[in-house]
Design a protein around this motif. Sequence first.
Motif, PDB file in Angstrom:
ATOM      1  N   HIS A  31       0.818  -1.215   0.000  1.00 31.72           N
ATOM      2  CA  HIS A  31       0.000   0.000   0.000  1.00 31.72           C
ATOM      3  C   HIS A  31       0.849   1.261   0.000  1.00 31.72           C
ATOM      4  CE1 HIS A  31      -3.899  -2.105   1.591  1.00 31.72           C
ATOM      5  NE2 HIS A  31      -3.663  -2.323   0.314  1.00 31.72           N
ATOM      6  N   ALA A  32       2.069   1.130   0.530  1.00 32.88           N
ATOM      7  CA  ALA A  32       3.075   2.199   0.416  1.00 32.88           C
ATOM      8  C   ALA A  32       2.586   3.585   0.862  1.00 32.88           C
ATOM      9  CB  ALA A  32       3.589   2.262  -1.032  1.00 32.88           C
ATOM     10  N   CYS A  33       1.871   3.641   1.979  1.00 24.85           N
ATOM     11  CA  CYS A  33       1.403   4.951   2.470  1.00 24.85           C
ATOM     12  C   CYS A  33       2.599   5.824   2.848  1.00 24.85           C
ATOM     13  CB  CYS A  33       0.514   4.749   3.700  1.00 24.85           C
ATOM     14  SG  CYS A  33      -0.822   3.588   3.401  1.00 24.85           S
ATOM     15  N   CYS A  36       3.583   5.889   6.642  1.00 26.70           N
ATOM     16  CA  CYS A  36       3.676   4.612   7.349  1.00 26.70           C
ATOM     17  C   CYS A  36       4.836   4.605   8.346  1.00 26.70           C
ATOM     18  CB  CYS A  36       3.853   3.465   6.354  1.00 26.70           C
ATOM     19  SG  CYS A  36       3.799   1.859   7.156  1.00 26.70           S
ATOM     20  N   TRP A  49       9.996   1.655   0.906  1.00 28.39           N
ATOM     21  CA  TRP A  49       8.810   0.979   1.468  1.00 28.39           C
ATOM     22  C   TRP A  49       7.721   0.852   0.398  1.00 28.39           C
ATOM     23  CZ3 TRP A  49       7.911  -1.930   5.465  1.00 28.39           C
ATOM     24  CH2 TRP A  49       6.617  -2.093   5.973  1.00 28.39           C
ATOM     25  N   ASP A  82      -0.532  -4.388   5.995  1.00 27.09           N
ATOM     26  CA  ASP A  82      -1.974  -4.504   5.767  1.00 27.09           C
ATOM     27  C   ASP A  82      -2.285  -5.946   5.378  1.00 27.09           C
ATOM     28  OD1 ASP A  82      -4.643  -4.439   4.657  1.00 27.09           O
ATOM     29  OD2 ASP A  82      -4.454  -2.262   4.680  1.00 27.09           O
ATOM     30  N   LYS A 113      -7.014  -1.150   4.671  1.00 22.42           N
ATOM     31  CA  LYS A 113      -7.431  -0.089   3.749  1.00 22.42           C
ATOM     32  C   LYS A 113      -7.868  -0.727   2.430  1.00 22.42           C
ATOM     33  CE  LYS A 113      -4.303   3.386   5.559  1.00 22.42           C
ATOM     34  NZ  LYS A 113      -2.953   3.098   6.013  1.00 22.42           N
TER      35      LYS A 113
END
Length: 266
Positions: A31-33, A36, A49, A82, A113
């Motif tokens: 998801h690479a927010c 994070c 990441w 996640d 998410k």
Amino acid sequence: MIKEIKVKTALSPSQLTGFDYALNPYRGCGHACVYCYAPSVIHWDKGKWGELVEVKINLPRILSKELRIKKKGIVGLGTVTDPYQPAEEKYEITRRCLELLLMHDFPVCIQTKSSLVLRDIDLLKKFSNIEVGITLTTLDDAVRENLEPGTSSVQDRILALKELRENGISTWVFLGPVIPHITDVEALIDAVAVVRPDYVLVDMLRLKEGVWKGVEGFIRGYYPQLLPEYERIFQDGGEYYREIFDRALAMCAKKGLKCRINVLGD
Ligand code: SF4
């Protein structure tokens, strides 16, 4: 890039409030927010990441052994990854772990998410004690794309909440981290009120090690005018967030939703 790895343990003691154990089916997260904090928690040293995800392919086998001897306790499923990130579609590690947790009647709390969680509704429905949290940080999908690139759309996440609720599964909404001047908490609470989650949890952006780098890159790239304001907010002793939390509490009260503010810093 995906890499399959083998692990020696499955459940680890959790430092997070409300959980006895943490269970993470993956190392890394597709998801690479940008905000994070997991890389600092797991001491990630394998590049950017989100670009590499390690799949714990033997996790269900190890978990199966541990569940026979461990004391029953609440399992936080996906505390530093996640559990329904894109790799789960193919590998189904989360699903297989859920099957085992169900068999041993362990209470589970999921946070995601991704609307991929809907795939497992058949299992989720059978648990005696389970709750699913869906995170939202913005209602604007264009912003979401830049902030949390690998995640499900905002609309899909709200629909997932609705479907989970309709299937009798306890749900909660994580509004966090609240990204200053980007996350509109009142609009988000208004949007989720229709799907009646059990509660809403609001949290601030905590600039743990490495987090500022990702957030700064995002702000510098898309909202450079906000940089001085960010410097002010993170030196104001919490004043900005106190106001946000007050507004969240007021909006939840107006909508008849339970609201929790994460003051513990988990
Ligand atoms: S979904 Fe969670 S674990 Fe994955 S990158 Fe985003 S914040 Fe990190």
